[in-house]
Design a protein around this motif. Structure first.
Motif, PDB file in Angstrom:
ATOM      1  N   TYR A 103      43.682  34.216  33.748  1.00 47.35           N
ATOM      2  CA  TYR A 103      43.513  33.610  35.069  1.00 47.35           C
ATOM      3  C   TYR A 103      43.639  34.638  36.181  1.00 47.35           C
ATOM      4  O   TYR A 103      43.046  34.478  37.236  1.00 47.35           O
ATOM      5  N   ARG A 121      42.613  37.786  35.754  1.00 52.45           N
ATOM      6  CA  ARG A 121      41.330  38.493  35.678  1.00 52.45           C
ATOM      7  C   ARG A 121      40.230  37.661  36.330  1.00 52.45           C
ATOM      8  O   ARG A 121      39.381  38.183  37.050  1.00 52.45           O
ATOM      9  N   PHE A 122      40.274  36.344  36.103  1.00 49.84           N
ATOM     10  CA  PHE A 122      39.278  35.466  36.697  1.00 49.84           C
ATOM     11  C   PHE A 122      39.430  35.452  38.217  1.00 49.84           C
ATOM     12  O   PHE A 122      38.444  35.523  38.953  1.00 49.84           O
ATOM     13  N   THR A 140      40.636  37.813  40.043  1.00 46.35           N
ATOM     14  CA  THR A 140      40.137  39.109  40.517  1.00 46.35           C
ATOM     15  C   THR A 140      38.618  39.087  40.561  1.00 46.35           C
ATOM     16  O   THR A 140      38.006  39.555  41.515  1.00 46.35           O
ATOM     17  N   ALA A 141      38.012  38.512  39.532  1.00 45.43           N
ATOM     18  CA  ALA A 141      36.557  38.484  39.454  1.00 45.43           C
ATOM     19  C   ALA A 141      35.948  37.603  40.544  1.00 45.43           C
ATOM     20  O   ALA A 141      34.788  37.761  40.885  1.00 45.43           O
ATOM     21  N   ARG A 142      36.755  36.659  41.081  1.00 44.95           N
ATOM     22  CA  ARG A 142      36.229  35.836  42.174  1.00 44.95           C
ATOM     23  C   ARG A 142      36.522  36.473  43.522  1.00 44.95           C
ATOM     24  O   ARG A 142      36.234  35.893  44.553  1.00 44.95           O
ATOM     25  N   GLY A 143      37.186  37.610  43.519  1.00 43.92           N
ATOM     26  CA  GLY A 143      37.472  38.287  44.768  1.00 43.92           C
ATOM     27  C   GLY A 143      38.578  37.647  45.586  1.00 43.92           C
ATOM     28  O   GLY A 143      38.584  37.745  46.800  1.00 43.92           O
ATOM     29  N   VAL A 144      39.542  36.993  44.944  1.00 44.69           N
ATOM     30  CA  VAL A 144      40.698  36.475  45.675  1.00 44.69           C
ATOM     31  C   VAL A 144      41.446  37.670  46.279  1.00 44.69           C
ATOM     32  O   VAL A 144      41.650  38.667  45.591  1.00 44.69           O
ATOM     33  N   PRO A 145      41.834  37.592  47.564  1.00 46.97           N
ATOM     34  CA  PRO A 145      42.484  38.751  48.190  1.00 46.97           C
ATOM     35  C   PRO A 145      43.694  39.231  47.392  1.00 46.97           C
ATOM     36  O   PRO A 145      44.436  38.419  46.844  1.00 46.97           O
ATOM     37  N   MET A 146      43.867  40.548  47.364  1.00 42.48           N
ATOM     38  CA  MET A 146      44.902  41.138  46.514  1.00 42.48           C
ATOM     39  C   MET A 146      46.297  40.595  46.808  1.00 42.48           C
ATOM     40  O   MET A 146      47.080  40.367  45.899  1.00 42.48           O
TER      41      MET A 146
END
Lengths: 563, 324
Positions: B219, B221-222, B224-230
């Motif tokens: 979750y 990785r997912f 991150t792949a959706r570009g959720v802010p760090m």
């Protein structure tokens, strides 16, 4: 739209760089579904990860070009790359159970993703999230959105995952085995959804999978990979229908067909698997024959019910039991293979556990060779069936004790059942048996982790055989394996079954695999038998609606593509 | 939910009964209570009369029932040493220990969790290696040595902070607190750090290990792949999932901090329950020791109950399963 040229990905290690992907070439157009097939370790997922910039550390892109439209993906810095993720490229993972944050509501995860990329109000984001879930086929989306991931079923969860990947209107979605963890019915719905999104929304998909049936069904173009290299690519019908490369041909030959039973698969050579040396294999064969000189044994189940206690929610009320198997009756004729098929949750594995005496049925009777077969703990530790019924499990990684050498694992049934008292004789017999299942003699002093999944499954079969069983229960023995290795293992099981007249209960969710193995088939759903009959009859003229639906939904290759 | 709490409460009652039984056995069977209460000059007849008065000749079960009943009514008996009611003695000491324990816990959380997150996110950084080494030293040195070293530097050499006692305290109802005066805070700092160091290290390492594992999960990785802010990725997605298992250990450890503050309290002459316990041991003051045992067990049970409830608050999976 996406153009990848000469992509090379390397992983530094103590012994120099390991090349995971080499000279990969591919391109995906707007609204195109591009399949990426290959067996595990072929580097399919690595290509996907390299494109979206999420390579596992310390892997890095060593060479090549990756262009998304006019954007050079290799030239982006850390922040630009992160801003691009979700906005222009998104990803769908294999297991919907684990790819959603369990502690956050679906709504929050959707809104958060939309707001990360677009400057709109929370209310607008919510409206879009509701519309999107609606489009994904989730009913009553506005209310369902308030739920947590675990409140959705597997198929619904994968829809949520797709909605999340789609909520910022990306141009490209990398789908890494998006349907592998799903049942056929759900798989076909998810595949339809992907096809529709590609056609209507013009999203490009990179569909990574090992399932050639899935590729055949929905991919426009396909790339076949092996050992990190591109083997062949082009339009699906051309690559799979008239393969040019030997590897593609071998791969196609290893796929079990749904519409007919083939005697033996043609398989590509696997590293480390030997053809049994005649002398050794014969010795093991002779030993097994001595044990099975009497007739094979059959099993019968009569009105077997299995129930588990429910979850207690109140101090006063007794919880309702969960019925896992209801009125199960069927015969396993001596020396035949009975296939048990059904989707997850249908009670297949419970049935296996009941037969092996790990679970006690609440009612009903079981017999083996006419003698009653007690269930669960009532079956004494030294009951003869404990030896005569052996099991091969699904996961070859956890079914062998990782701290024991293969020799110790294999010798256990021999001393446990008192079949061979002499230590040296045991060792020799284990080596013979390894050779019978196609493993080299050196294997005996190694540990399980030194073998691949297919080799481990062979060891598991050898262990089961060393108990001199008459009944072998195989619970999804090939579902963790690649097709070519699956084909090898199926060949092995078929050979052993024919040679020793074993009675086999073969459990699988994969209808094509069961067709290859079984003489009779039992179709299970929600703990109930939907259809029982001779395999050929059930597959050619199914009577139950459920069976018909299962057969219709299983992705298959057009018959014309098969050599 | 209600069922869950009820089950926990019932379990807690049994734990408390078991501890009460231990405390009672200590009182009744470690030496003869009468000889310890009376001097050599008390006549045998008087001793027998006292024994009868105190009910020590009654059947065992009856005595235990009476002991438990008295405790439930707040009657904890009298100290052999000071002749005061034990309840009163403990009550005057509890605030000191609780305040010390809570401040130590807060220090360990406010330093340990950020440090754990930082070291998990930059596993190869120089600062990470330094922090890991420092904390390793922290756990390796016994608590009393840390205490003495702190006293030496900050108390004796630099003279910044007092080295013993609670400093200025204010009475709030029956509660004597050091939170309301500067002096009180100054006196609290060194002992709280001493007591918190071990828990801090543990919290940090646990958060680090869990966080590193969570960062590998699908979750994350997912997301991150959706570009959720760090920032959200680390502190909303990852940290919340990290805390689920960490909370259990922190809870258990807090019980331990309260229970084992004995060493710290004696190094800093902190007038809490630990010091009282040490004094009681020296004078074989068995009633006080028994009550101390019961009070500490009560804290353990209470903290674990709170942890269980926190679990349900954090993790929706536990909540829903119960409802459906």
């Amino acid at each position: 739209m996406l153009r990848v040229e000469n992509l090379t990905v390397k992983f530094p290690s103590r012994f120099g760089d390991v090349t995971a992907v080499e000279d990969m070439v591919m391109s995906i157009d707007v609204g195109e579904i591009h399949g990426l097939v290959g067996e595990s370790g072929a580097g399919k997922s690595t290509v996907g990860a390299a494109i979206i910039g999420l390579l596992q550390k310390p892997g890095y892109v060593a060479d090549g070009d990756m262009m998304l439209g006019d954007t050079d993906l290799r030239r982006l810095d850390r922040f630009e790359a992160h801003a691009l993720r979700g906005k222009r490229i998104s990803m769908i993972f294999q297991d919907p159970q684990t790819s959603l944050n369990p502690l956050m509501r679906i709504e929050d995860q959707l809104i958060e993703t939309i707001l990360a990329h677009e400057d709109i109000s929370v209310a607008d984001a919510r409206t879009r999230a509701v519309d999107l879930l609606d489009e994904m086929g989730i009913e009553n989306a506005a209310a369902r959105m308030q739920s947590y991931p675990h409140q959705f079923s597997g198929g619904m969860r994968q829809r949520v995952v797709i909605a999340l990947a789609l909520c910022t209107n990306p141009e490209l979605i990398i789908a890494d085995e998006p349907t592998t963890a799903l049942d056929v019915a759900v798989q076909s719905q998810v595949l339809d959804l992907i096809r529709r999104l590609a056609d209507v929304r013009k999203v490009g998909f990179m569909l990574i999978t090992h399932d050639i049936g899935v590729i055949a069904q929905i991919a426009d173009t396909v790339t076949v990979m092996r050992h990190g290299k591109m083997i062949e690519n082009g339009p699906t019908a051309q690559v799979l229908g008239q393969p040019k490369e030997d590897y593609t041909k071998q791969l196609m030959a290893a796929v079990p067909p749904l519409d007919r039973k083939i005697a033996r698969f043609k398989v590509p050579d696997e590293d480390g698997i030997i053809t049994p040396s005649e002398a050794r294999g014969n010795a093991a064969e002779a030993w097994l024959m001595r044990g099975i000189k009497e007739d094979p044994i059959g099993l019968t189940l009569d009105q077997v019910n299995v129930a588990f206690p429910g979850v207690r929610t109140s101090l006063w009320k007794k919880p309702d039991p969960y019925v896992a198997l209801r009125d199960i009756s069927f015969d396993v004729k001596p020396g035949t293979v009975v296939g048990i098929v059904g989707e997850s949750g249908s009670g297949k594995s419970t049935l296996a556990k009941t037969l092996t005496g790990l679970i006690k049925p609440v009612s009903g009777t079981m017999t083996m060779g006419g003698a009653p077969l007690p269930g669960g703990r009532e079956r004494a530790r030294n009951h003869p069936s404990r030896q005569l019924i052996q099991m091969v499990f699904q996961d070859p990684f956890s079914s062998l004790n990782s701290r024991h050498r293969i020799g110790a694992i294999l010798a256990e049934p021999l001393w446990l059942y008192g079949l061979e008292t002499d230590k040296d004789a045991r060792r020799k017999l284990c080596i013979d048996m390894l050779s019978l299942v196609g493993m080299p003699p050196e294997a005996i002093d190694k540990y399980p982790h030194q073998f691949s999944g297919g080799q481990r499954q062979r060891i598991a079969v050898a262990r089961a055989l060393l108990a001199r069983p008459k009944v072998l229960i195989c619970d999804e023995p090939t579902s963790a394996l690649d097709v070519s290795i699956q084909a090898q293992l199926l060949n092995l099981l078929k050979g052993l079954q024919a040679a020793f007249g074993l009675t086999v209960v073969f459990i699988s969710h994969n209808l094509s695999v069961v067709r290859q193995m079984a003489d009779d088939v039992v179709v299970l759903r929600n703990g109930k038998i939907r259809e029982v009959g001779a395999s050929e009859t059930v597959y050619t003229t199914p009577t139950a609606d459920y069976t018909k639906r299962l057969l219709a939904l299983t992705p298959v290759m057009p018959a014309a593509w098969r050599a | 939910m209600v069922y869950f709490i009820a089950k926990r409460l019932i379990q807690s009652v049994f734990v408390m009964l078991a501890v009460a039984f231990l405390a009672f056995s200590l009182f009744r069977f470690v030496g003869d209570p009468i000889t310890q209460m009376t001097g050599v000059e008390t006549s045998v007849a008087d001793q027998e009369r006292l024994r009868e008065d105190l009910g020590l000749n009654d059947p065992f079960v009856y005595q235990f029932a009476r002991f438990t009943g008295d405790m439930l009514q707040g009657d904890f008996g009298f100290s052999y040493r000071t002749r005061q009611p034990v309840a009163e003695m403990i009550a005057t000491r509890i605030p000191a220990t609780l305040e010390l324990g809570i401040v130590a816990l807060l220090i360990s959380l406010f330093v340990g969790i950020p440090a754990g997150v930082y070291t998990a996110l930059r596993p190869r950084g120089v600062a990470t290696q330094a922090i890991l080494m420092l904390t390793l030293v922290g756990v390796s040195i016994p608590t009393f040595v840390i205490g003495i070293m702190l006293i030496f530097f900050f108390g004796v050499q630099l003279g910044w902070l007092p080295t013993f006692g609670r400093g200025g305290t204010v009475h709030l109802g029956g509660w004597e607190t050091s939170f309301l005066t500067v002096d009180g805070w100054r006196a609290l700092i060194l002992p709280a750090i001493t007591l918190g160091v071990y828990q801090l290290t543990l919290t940090m390492r646990l958060v680090r290990a869990e966080m590193m594992e969570v960062m590998q999960s699908d979750y994350i990785r997912f997301a991150t792949a959706r570009g959720v802010p760090m920032g959200r990725l680390y502190f909303k997605h990852a940290l919340a999932n990290t805390m689920v298992p960490v909370i259990t250990i922190i809870g258990l450890q807090f019980g331990g901090v309260i229970a084992f503050s004995i060493v710290t309290e004696s190094v800093f002459q902190w007038p809490g329950m630990g010091l009282l316990f040490l004094e009681s041991i020296r004078f074989v003051d068995i009633p006080v020791m028994g009550v101390y045992l019961v009070v500490i067990a009560f804290f353990f049970v209470l903290v674990n109950l709170i942890v269980d409830l926190l679990y349900v608050v954090i993790d929706p999976r536990l909540r829903i399963r119960d409802v459906s």
